[in-house]
Design a protein around this motif. Structure first.
Motif, PDB file in Angstrom:
ATOM      1  N   ALA A   1      -0.790   7.351  -8.691  1.00 13.66           N
ATOM      2  CA  ALA A   1      -2.035   6.591  -8.600  1.00 13.66           C
ATOM      3  C   ALA A   1      -3.003   7.228  -7.603  1.00 13.66           C
ATOM      4  O   ALA A   1      -4.217   7.274  -7.835  1.00 13.66           O
ATOM      5  CB  ALA A   1      -1.737   5.152  -8.192  1.00 13.66           C
ATOM      6  N   ILE A   2      -2.485   7.755  -6.498  1.00 17.22           N
ATOM      7  CA  ILE A   2      -3.337   8.418  -5.515  1.00 17.22           C
ATOM      8  C   ILE A   2      -3.952   9.677  -6.112  1.00 17.22           C
ATOM      9  O   ILE A   2      -5.155   9.927  -5.978  1.00 17.22           O
ATOM     10  CB  ILE A   2      -2.529   8.745  -4.240  1.00 17.22           C
ATOM     11  CG1 ILE A   2      -2.119   7.463  -3.516  1.00 17.22           C
ATOM     12  CG2 ILE A   2      -3.331   9.643  -3.298  1.00 17.22           C
ATOM     13  CD1 ILE A   2      -1.160   7.696  -2.360  1.00 17.22           C
ATOM     14  N   ARG A   3      -3.138  10.455  -6.783  1.00 10.61           N
ATOM     15  CA  ARG A   3      -3.626  11.723  -7.342  1.00 10.61           C
ATOM     16  C   ARG A   3      -4.648  11.517  -8.455  1.00 10.61           C
ATOM     17  O   ARG A   3      -5.481  12.387  -8.712  1.00 10.61           O
ATOM     18  CB  ARG A   3      -2.442  12.541  -7.861  1.00 10.61           C
ATOM     19  CG  ARG A   3      -1.564  13.102  -6.748  1.00 10.61           C
ATOM     20  CD  ARG A   3      -0.383  13.875  -7.308  1.00 10.61           C
ATOM     21  NE  ARG A   3       0.373  14.535  -6.250  1.00 10.61           N
ATOM     22  CZ  ARG A   3       1.506  15.205  -6.453  1.00 10.61           C
ATOM     23  NH1 ARG A   3       2.007  15.306  -7.685  1.00 10.61           N
ATOM     24  NH2 ARG A   3       2.123  15.784  -5.436  1.00 10.61           N
ATOM     25  N   HIS A   4      -4.603  10.363  -9.107  1.00  2.00           N
ATOM     26  CA  HIS A   4      -5.538  10.091 -10.193  1.00  2.00           C
ATOM     27  C   HIS A   4      -6.654   9.132  -9.783  1.00  2.00           C
ATOM     28  O   HIS A   4      -7.384   8.627 -10.634  1.00  2.00           O
ATOM     29  CB  HIS A   4      -4.786   9.535 -11.409  1.00  2.00           C
ATOM     30  CG  HIS A   4      -3.918  10.549 -12.089  1.00  2.00           C
ATOM     31  ND1 HIS A   4      -2.673  10.898 -11.617  1.00  2.00           N
ATOM     32  CD2 HIS A   4      -4.121  11.294 -13.218  1.00  2.00           C
ATOM     33  CE1 HIS A   4      -2.137  11.813 -12.409  1.00  2.00           C
ATOM     34  NE2 HIS A   4      -2.994  12.075 -13.389  1.00  2.00           N
ATOM     35  N   GLY A   5      -6.771   8.917  -8.488  1.00  7.38           N
ATOM     36  CA  GLY A   5      -7.880   8.121  -7.983  1.00  7.38           C
ATOM     37  C   GLY A   5      -7.759   6.626  -8.160  1.00  7.38           C
ATOM     38  O   GLY A   5      -8.742   5.898  -8.002  1.00  7.38           O
ATOM     39  N   HIS A   6      -6.567   6.136  -8.446  1.00  4.39           N
ATOM     40  CA  HIS A   6      -6.373   4.700  -8.626  1.00  4.39           C
ATOM     41  C   HIS A   6      -5.933   4.008  -7.342  1.00  4.39           C
ATOM     42  O   HIS A   6      -5.828   2.774  -7.315  1.00  4.39           O
ATOM     43  CB  HIS A   6      -5.338   4.439  -9.718  1.00  4.39           C
ATOM     44  CG  HIS A   6      -5.717   5.010 -11.048  1.00  4.39           C
ATOM     45  ND1 HIS A   6      -6.847   4.626 -11.734  1.00  4.39           N
ATOM     46  CD2 HIS A   6      -5.116   5.960 -11.812  1.00  4.39           C
ATOM     47  CE1 HIS A   6      -6.918   5.288 -12.876  1.00  4.39           C
ATOM     48  NE2 HIS A   6      -5.890   6.124 -12.946  1.00  4.39           N
ATOM     49  N   ALA A   7      -5.654   4.759  -6.305  1.00  7.91           N
ATOM     50  CA  ALA A   7      -5.260   4.209  -5.010  1.00  7.91           C
ATOM     51  C   ALA A   7      -5.835   5.109  -3.922  1.00  7.91           C
ATOM     52  O   ALA A   7      -5.981   6.321  -4.126  1.00  7.91           O
ATOM     53  CB  ALA A   7      -3.742   4.127  -4.892  1.00  7.91           C
ATOM     54  N   PRO A   8      -6.176   4.548  -2.758  1.00  4.22           N
ATOM     55  CA  PRO A   8      -6.747   5.369  -1.687  1.00  4.22           C
ATOM     56  C   PRO A   8      -5.737   6.356  -1.125  1.00  4.22           C
ATOM     57  O   PRO A   8      -4.523   6.096  -1.130  1.00  4.22           O
ATOM     58  CB  PRO A   8      -7.159   4.332  -0.634  1.00  4.22           C
ATOM     59  CG  PRO A   8      -6.317   3.134  -0.915  1.00  4.22           C
ATOM     60  CD  PRO A   8      -6.097   3.121  -2.398  1.00  4.22           C
ATOM     61  N   ALA A   9      -6.232   7.465  -0.622  1.00  2.53           N
ATOM     62  CA  ALA A   9      -5.355   8.508  -0.067  1.00  2.53           C
ATOM     63  C   ALA A   9      -4.566   7.999   1.128  1.00  2.53           C
ATOM     64  O   ALA A   9      -3.463   8.465   1.404  1.00  2.53           O
ATOM     65  CB  ALA A   9      -6.187   9.725   0.318  1.00  2.53           C
ATOM     66  N   ALA A  10      -5.138   7.012   1.854  1.00  2.52           N
ATOM     67  CA  ALA A  10      -4.452   6.480   3.027  1.00  2.52           C
ATOM     68  C   ALA A  10      -3.154   5.761   2.669  1.00  2.52           C
ATOM     69  O   ALA A  10      -2.340   5.465   3.553  1.00  2.52           O
ATOM     70  CB  ALA A  10      -5.387   5.519   3.773  1.00  2.52           C
ATOM     71  N   SER A  11      -2.936   5.508   1.396  1.00  6.01           N
ATOM     72  CA  SER A  11      -1.721   4.806   0.974  1.00  6.01           C
ATOM     73  C   SER A  11      -0.459   5.620   1.206  1.00  6.01           C
ATOM     74  O   SER A  11       0.648   5.081   1.127  1.00  6.01           O
ATOM     75  CB  SER A  11      -1.815   4.439  -0.513  1.00  6.01           C
ATOM     76  OG  SER A  11      -2.890   3.569  -0.758  1.00  6.01           O
ATOM     77  N   VAL A  12      -0.600   6.911   1.483  1.00  7.74           N
ATOM     78  CA  VAL A  12       0.596   7.725   1.755  1.00  7.74           C
ATOM     79  C   VAL A  12       1.279   7.268   3.035  1.00  7.74           C
ATOM     80  O   VAL A  12       2.451   7.562   3.257  1.00  7.74           O
ATOM     81  CB  VAL A  12       0.245   9.229   1.857  1.00  7.74           C
ATOM     82  CG1 VAL A  12      -0.290   9.747   0.535  1.00  7.74           C
ATOM     83  CG2 VAL A  12      -0.736   9.488   2.994  1.00  7.74           C
ATOM     84  N   ASN A  13       0.560   6.553   3.896  1.00  9.01           N
ATOM     85  CA  ASN A  13       1.120   6.075   5.161  1.00  9.01           C
ATOM     86  C   ASN A  13       1.316   4.567   5.170  1.00  9.01           C
ATOM     87  O   ASN A  13       1.419   3.956   6.232  1.00  9.01           O
ATOM     88  CB  ASN A  13       0.209   6.471   6.329  1.00  9.01           C
ATOM     89  CG  ASN A  13       0.274   7.955   6.609  1.00  9.01           C
ATOM     90  OD1 ASN A  13       1.355   8.528   6.748  1.00  9.01           O
ATOM     91  ND2 ASN A  13      -0.890   8.595   6.691  1.00  9.01           N
ATOM     92  N   THR A  14       1.375   3.957   4.005  1.00  9.38           N
ATOM     93  CA  THR A  14       1.528   2.510   3.951  1.00  9.38           C
ATOM     94  C   THR A  14       2.860   2.085   4.545  1.00  9.38           C
ATOM     95  O   THR A  14       3.826   2.857   4.592  1.00  9.38           O
ATOM     96  CB  THR A  14       1.429   2.015   2.494  1.00  9.38           C
ATOM     97  OG1 THR A  14       1.364   0.595   2.480  1.00  9.38           O
ATOM     98  CG2 THR A  14       2.635   2.464   1.695  1.00  9.38           C
ATOM     99  N   LEU A  15       2.919   0.828   4.996  1.00 10.56           N
ATOM    100  CA  LEU A  15       4.136   0.301   5.611  1.00 10.56           C
ATOM    101  C   LEU A  15       5.065  -0.236   4.522  1.00 10.56           C
ATOM    102  O   LEU A  15       4.670  -1.073   3.714  1.00 10.56           O
ATOM    103  CB  LEU A  15       3.771  -0.816   6.591  1.00 10.56           C
ATOM    104  CG  LEU A  15       4.901  -1.384   7.459  1.00 10.56           C
ATOM    105  CD1 LEU A  15       5.496  -0.288   8.319  1.00 10.56           C
ATOM    106  CD2 LEU A  15       4.380  -2.522   8.312  1.00 10.56           C
ATOM    107  N   ASP A  16       6.290   0.270   4.498  1.00  9.64           N
ATOM    108  CA  ASP A  16       7.233  -0.138   3.458  1.00  9.64           C
ATOM    109  C   ASP A  16       8.642  -0.151   4.030  1.00  9.64           C
ATOM    110  O   ASP A  16       9.375   0.835   3.954  1.00  9.64           O
ATOM    111  CB  ASP A  16       7.138   0.802   2.249  1.00  9.64           C
ATOM    112  CG  ASP A  16       7.991   0.314   1.082  1.00  9.64           C
ATOM    113  OD1 ASP A  16       8.391  -0.862   1.110  1.00  9.64           O
ATOM    114  OD2 ASP A  16       8.251   1.101   0.164  1.00  9.64           O
TER     115      ASP A  16
END
Length: 210
Positions: free
Chosen positions: A119-134
């Protein structure tokens, strides 16, 4: 009244992995209550199974993330672990139960984060999501809830399975977050653990000594 603690201890000993894990969650939850909000967020992010940490420290975060709860109270987990995890561990045995937990936790994490990366690579989610809390234990719990389907007696097995699919499938229709996807994948992993359930059901216990 004197017998009550003995019965409780006997029950806890019948599912040692469940209650050791629950005790660890109790300790880490207390530790979090003594952290400042800023420190807590960064601390958990370093133990999170987000894309950034998975690409650098996959084994470490896959293990450490299962010992922290992102906010909330510890007590609901005590009830959920007793109702689901303890029953599954007593039925499957500690090693098989742990295998279900690990498979659900790892595979659901990789699936949900893999979709997030797409989703990040195709522009469906912000790039900052790589550091989301999980962090958390909900994927393993969902897998165990699902595998217990095979423990339910036949007349109630289908209603139980239907309830599980509704509980974990409805959020995919309404919310469709990556965590919701992870939960549903965990359910599928738990259902795929039928061979472990059959092995547990087929165990023959030696006769008790007179």
């Amino acid at each position: 009244m004197r017998e009550f603690p003995r019965h409780v201890w006997r029950y806890v000993r019948s599912a040692p992995g469940t209650y050791v894990w629950l005790a660890a969650l109790f300790v880490t939850t207390i530790a979090m209550h003594h952290m400042s909000p800023e420190f807590e967020g960064e601390f958990l992010r370093q133990r999170s199974t987000n894309i950034h940490e998975l690409s650098h420290n996959p084994v470490r975060v896959l293990i450490s993330s299962a010992f922290w709860i992102d906010g909330g109270s510890w007590w609901p987990y005590a009830a959920l672990y007793t109702v689901f995890h303890a029953q599954a561990e007593r039925w499957l045995g500690t090693l098989r139960w742990l295998g279900v937990c690990a498979a659900a936790h790892v595979l659901a994490t990789l699936a949900s984060e893999g979709v997030l990366l797409w989703a990040i690579r195709h522009g469906h989610a912000p790039a900052a999501s790589v550091n989301t809390l999980d962090v958390g234990v909900s994927y393993a719990l969902a897998g165990v809830v699902a595998v217990l389907t095979y423990r339910i007696p036949t007349p109630w097995r289908l209603p139980y399975l239907f309830a599980v699919l509704v509980v974990y499938g409805t959020p995919l229709i309404n919310g469709r977050t990556f965590t919701d996807l992870g939960h549903f994948v965990s359910v599928l992993v738990g259902l795929a653990c039928l061979p472990l359930a059959r092995t547990a059901a087929g165990q023959v216990r030696p006769p008790a000594r007179p």
